[in-house]
Each structure stands twice: as structure tokens, then as C-alpha cells.
Design a protein around this motif. Sequence first.
Motif, PDB file in Angstrom:
ATOM      1  N   SER A  94       0.343  -1.274  -0.307  1.00  0.00           N
ATOM      2  CA  SER A  94      -0.196   0.398  -0.028  1.00  0.00           C
ATOM      3  C   SER A  94       0.877   1.169   0.128  1.00  0.00           C
ATOM      4  O   SER A  94       1.684   0.729   0.051  1.00  0.00           O
ATOM      5  N   ARG A  95       0.303   2.625  -0.387  1.00  0.00           N
ATOM      6  CA  ARG A  95       0.949   3.648   0.150  1.00  0.00           C
ATOM      7  C   ARG A  95       1.813   3.889   0.725  1.00  0.00           C
ATOM      8  O   ARG A  95       2.725   4.618   1.222  1.00  0.00           O
ATOM      9  N   TRP A  96       1.115   2.772   2.324  1.00  0.00           N
ATOM     10  CA  TRP A  96       1.753   3.460   3.996  1.00  0.00           C
ATOM     11  C   TRP A  96       3.047   1.552   4.376  1.00  0.00           C
ATOM     12  O   TRP A  96       3.808   2.647   4.445  1.00  0.00           O
ATOM     13  N   VAL A  97       2.938   1.393   3.188  1.00  0.00           N
ATOM     14  CA  VAL A  97       3.624   0.322   4.109  1.00  0.00           C
ATOM     15  C   VAL A  97       4.792  -0.437   2.526  1.00  0.00           C
ATOM     16  O   VAL A  97       3.621  -0.648   0.831  1.00  0.00           O
ATOM     17  N   ASP A  98       5.410  -0.349   2.406  1.00  0.00           N
ATOM     18  CA  ASP A  98       6.262  -1.014   1.355  1.00  0.00           C
ATOM     19  C   ASP A  98       6.382  -2.535   1.447  1.00  0.00           C
ATOM     20  O   ASP A  98       7.686  -2.751   2.163  1.00  0.00           O
ATOM     21  N   TYR A  99       5.999  -3.335   0.799  1.00  0.00           N
ATOM     22  CA  TYR A  99       6.779  -5.022   1.033  1.00  0.00           C
ATOM     23  C   TYR A  99       7.458  -5.132   0.748  1.00  0.00           C
ATOM     24  O   TYR A  99       8.422  -6.275   1.752  1.00  0.00           O
ATOM     25  N   THR A 100       8.053  -5.037   0.034  1.00  0.00           N
ATOM     26  CA  THR A 100       9.410  -4.946  -0.512  1.00  0.00           C
ATOM     27  C   THR A 100      10.673  -4.674   0.009  1.00  0.00           C
ATOM     28  O   THR A 100      11.693  -6.110   0.628  1.00  0.00           O
ATOM     29  N   LYS A 101      10.765  -4.537   0.988  1.00  0.00           N
ATOM     30  CA  LYS A 101      11.412  -3.437   1.408  1.00  0.00           C
ATOM     31  C   LYS A 101      11.881  -3.926   2.502  1.00  0.00           C
ATOM     32  O   LYS A 101      12.399  -4.409   3.122  1.00  0.00           O
ATOM     33  N   THR A 102      10.488  -4.873   2.742  1.00  0.00           N
ATOM     34  CA  THR A 102      10.111  -5.568   4.832  1.00  0.00           C
ATOM     35  C   THR A 102      10.669  -6.851   4.982  1.00  0.00           C
ATOM     36  O   THR A 102      11.450  -7.256   4.626  1.00  0.00           O
ATOM     37  N   ILE A 103      10.165  -7.239   3.209  1.00  0.00           N
ATOM     38  CA  ILE A 103      11.022  -8.500   2.825  1.00  0.00           C
ATOM     39  C   ILE A 103      12.421  -9.111   2.314  1.00  0.00           C
ATOM     40  O   ILE A 103      12.878  -9.471   3.174  1.00  0.00           O
ATOM     41  N   ALA A 104      13.031  -7.840   1.890  1.00  0.00           N
ATOM     42  CA  ALA A 104      14.322  -8.059   1.380  1.00  0.00           C
ATOM     43  C   ALA A 104      15.342  -8.346   3.106  1.00  0.00           C
ATOM     44  O   ALA A 104      16.233  -8.563   2.615  1.00  0.00           O
ATOM     45  N   ALA A 105      14.641  -7.246   3.933  1.00  0.00           N
ATOM     46  CA  ALA A 105      15.301  -6.900   5.236  1.00  0.00           C
ATOM     47  C   ALA A 105      15.306  -8.483   6.053  1.00  0.00           C
ATOM     48  O   ALA A 105      16.366  -8.864   6.066  1.00  0.00           O
ATOM     49  N   TYR A 106      14.198  -9.018   5.560  1.00  0.00           N
ATOM     50  CA  TYR A 106      13.609 -10.575   5.980  1.00  0.00           C
ATOM     51  C   TYR A 106      14.734 -12.062   5.460  1.00  0.00           C
ATOM     52  O   TYR A 106      15.983 -11.891   6.342  1.00  0.00           O
ATOM     53  N   LEU A 107      14.737 -11.447   4.202  1.00  0.00           N
ATOM     54  CA  LEU A 107      15.460 -12.608   3.406  1.00  0.00           C
ATOM     55  C   LEU A 107      17.044 -12.474   3.574  1.00  0.00           C
ATOM     56  O   LEU A 107      18.069 -13.445   3.647  1.00  0.00           O
ATOM     57  N   GLU A 108      17.332 -11.242   3.743  1.00  0.00           N
ATOM     58  CA  GLU A 108      18.861 -10.541   3.920  1.00  0.00           C
ATOM     59  C   GLU A 108      19.611 -11.160   5.028  1.00  0.00           C
ATOM     60  O   GLU A 108      20.549 -11.949   5.060  1.00  0.00           O
ATOM     61  N   LYS A 109      18.258 -11.210   6.732  1.00  0.00           N
ATOM     62  CA  LYS A 109      18.732 -11.959   7.335  1.00  0.00           C
ATOM     63  C   LYS A 109      18.589 -13.351   7.611  1.00  0.00           C
ATOM     64  O   LYS A 109      19.313 -14.040   8.167  1.00  0.00           O
ATOM     65  N   LEU A 110      17.774 -13.743   7.103  1.00  0.00           N
ATOM     66  CA  LEU A 110      17.806 -15.181   6.558  1.00  0.00           C
ATOM     67  C   LEU A 110      18.829 -16.007   5.872  1.00  0.00           C
ATOM     68  O   LEU A 110      19.304 -17.083   5.965  1.00  0.00           O
ATOM     69  N   PHE A 111      19.135 -15.405   5.088  1.00  0.00           N
ATOM     70  CA  PHE A 111      20.699 -16.103   4.531  1.00  0.00           C
ATOM     71  C   PHE A 111      22.004 -16.010   4.967  1.00  0.00           C
ATOM     72  O   PHE A 111      22.494 -16.466   5.162  1.00  0.00           O
ATOM     73  N   ALA A 112      21.966 -15.188   5.533  1.00  0.00           N
ATOM     74  CA  ALA A 112      22.830 -14.277   7.053  1.00  0.00           C
ATOM     75  C   ALA A 112      22.670 -15.754   7.808  1.00  0.00           C
ATOM     76  O   ALA A 112      23.714 -16.885   8.506  1.00  0.00           O
ATOM     77  N   HIS A 113      21.528 -16.191   8.409  1.00  0.00           N
ATOM     78  CA  HIS A 113      21.420 -17.074   8.981  1.00  0.00           C
ATOM     79  C   HIS A 113      21.833 -18.648   8.620  1.00  0.00           C
ATOM     80  O   HIS A 113      22.380 -19.081   9.289  1.00  0.00           O
ATOM     81  N   PHE A 114      21.595 -18.877   7.585  1.00  0.00           N
ATOM     82  CA  PHE A 114      22.071 -20.123   7.013  1.00  0.00           C
ATOM     83  C   PHE A 114      23.674 -20.097   6.509  1.00  0.00           C
ATOM     84  O   PHE A 114      24.230 -20.677   5.759  1.00  0.00           O
ATOM     85  N   GLY A 115      24.240 -18.976   6.460  1.00  0.00           N
ATOM     86  CA  GLY A 115      25.632 -18.683   5.893  1.00  0.00           C
ATOM     87  C   GLY A 115      26.106 -18.865   4.713  1.00  0.00           C
ATOM     88  O   GLY A 115      26.853 -18.838   3.936  1.00  0.00           O
ATOM     89  N   ILE A 116      24.639 -17.757   4.134  1.00  0.00           N
ATOM     90  CA  ILE A 116      24.714 -17.450   2.614  1.00  0.00           C
ATOM     91  C   ILE A 116      25.146 -16.269   2.237  1.00  0.00           C
ATOM     92  O   ILE A 116      24.612 -15.446   2.990  1.00  0.00           O
ATOM     93  N   ALA A 117      26.050 -15.833   1.715  1.00  0.00           N
ATOM     94  CA  ALA A 117      26.501 -14.695   1.658  1.00  0.00           C
ATOM     95  C   ALA A 117      25.748 -14.125   0.363  1.00  0.00           C
ATOM     96  O   ALA A 117      24.447 -14.896  -0.452  1.00  0.00           O
ATOM     97  N   ASN A 118      25.179 -13.157   0.281  1.00  0.00           N
ATOM     98  CA  ASN A 118      24.495 -11.564  -1.058  1.00  0.00           C
ATOM     99  C   ASN A 118      24.626 -12.325  -2.247  1.00  0.00           C
ATOM    100  O   ASN A 118      23.632 -12.792  -2.693  1.00  0.00           O
TER     101      ASN A 118
END
Length: 265
Positions: A94-118
Motif C-alpha cells: 500500500s501507499r503506507w507499507v512497502d512490502y518489498t523493503k520489509t521482505i528484502a530485510a527479512y530475506l537478507e537476515k535469512l541468508f545470513a542465518h544459513f551462512g549464505i552470502a548475498n
Amino acid sequence: MEKIQIAPADYHLLTEAGWYAVDFGKFELNFYFRPSAAKKAYVISPGFFKRADQPHPYFQRIRMFSELDGIGISMADPSLDLADDIQIGWFLGSRWVDYTKTIAAYLEKLFAHFGIANHDALFFGSSGGGFVSLVLATHIRGAKVLAMNPQTELLRFHDVRELSRVLEAGWLGVSNMSIQRDHAHRFSIAALFDSEQYIPHGIIMVNTYDPWHIEHHIAPMIKGMVNKDIGKPGLQIRFFSSEAAGHNPLPVNHIIPVMLELNGA
């Protein structure tokens, strides 16, 4: 599959293949997860979704993971939760919530948890999924992208009715002029590259038998890349010709080799 509800920080619960749902408060992300010991990640974003044919959420192309050595994630579009008649939502939110920014931050931490470089993560999508993949790879610095016949300028989407449903659900009262002035980076890949001062590494595959997307989506993106003095870490445009495919993606046996070229051993 049975839905497994997890919190954003519960990366340790991603141990088995299955359907997971993460509650971010403003929206929920549903995805299929395939674990792997390999330090690679393959993330698939969906394109157009026929609600009459499949229940939502539906996880596209998960069979591809059997040919890829790394964790696999196939996401459903949370924008489809905004209204029952939305069939393509580009993760716009929505105009108030940018889903992609939230999801990108989540996935970047998920990669780090599994030892996967960006740089060992690859985003793939076709059409609307290509748009989402380009956005996520831009937000996660170092990640790669393979986009096939992507939309890059959402306000030029060929089906005005489908676009209107998304705008009515999350952007009601916001004019196209206001979007272009205040939110262009969420609707335009060229504007996003400019806003972030970054272009991801990857390949965009474009069918010469898809002239609408070449004229209204690929050409504006290329123009934006050429006219902006920002780094170009290697985003290639590859044209192919398949009259049978048109705007549809190529068969999996043509896609997998390019994914491995970008993110293989």
C-alpha cells in the motif's frame, strides 16, 4: 501442505520443506521453503495468478528446486491479500507499507542465518515476478537476478483493469501524477535504480516476440540505465526469439542453465 506460522526472527524453525507464513504485523508473507546444506539460495517470485484455477497462496515453480543445489524459496504475493479480485500485485503493498523493503530485510537476515552470502543468492521471476526479482535484488546489495520478460514500468501495464484493482486496494485516492512524483521508485525499475544509486548484477531475458514489453518496459529501463551516472555491476539484456512462448517464460530446461550460470558453483 499444512501452514506453519512463524515470527520474523524464527529462522531456526526453517528446518524442513513446507509452507511457512511470517507475520510482519501489517501483512503476512507466505512462502514455500526447501532446505539445503549448500550455501546458495534461489528465490522465486510469482507472476500473474489465476484465482479461478488455484487457491491463494500458491507457490510457483517449486519443482525447479530439485535441479538447483541450495535453499529454495517460492513466495506468494502478499498484495493478493488486499482484495479477493487481485490476480497480480507485484508485492506493491500500500501507499503506507512497502512490502518489498520489509521482505528484502527479512530475506537478507535469512541468508545470513544459513551462512549464505548475498552474492550467492539469486532472485528469479517472469513477467510480474521479474519486476519483483529486480526490486529485491536492488535492495539486497550483491544479490543476483534473472528476470524474464519483466514489467519494469507498472503504470504502463497492458491490462488496465488488473492494475486498477491493485491501486484501488492499496493506493485509493492516489493519482498517477502523485505516484510518479512521490512513489516512482516503487512503480518503476529505472526510478528505483536512480533512487538507490545501484543496479544489481544479473540477466534480463527478453523474447523478441513480446513487442509490448520491449517497447513499454525494457526500453524505458535501458534508457534509465544509460542516462544515469550510476554503477553498472553487470546487468545484461539477452534477447531470444520464441514465437511459441510469446510473453510466457521459456521451459524450465532453458531457464535452469542460466540460473546456474549466474549462481552455480
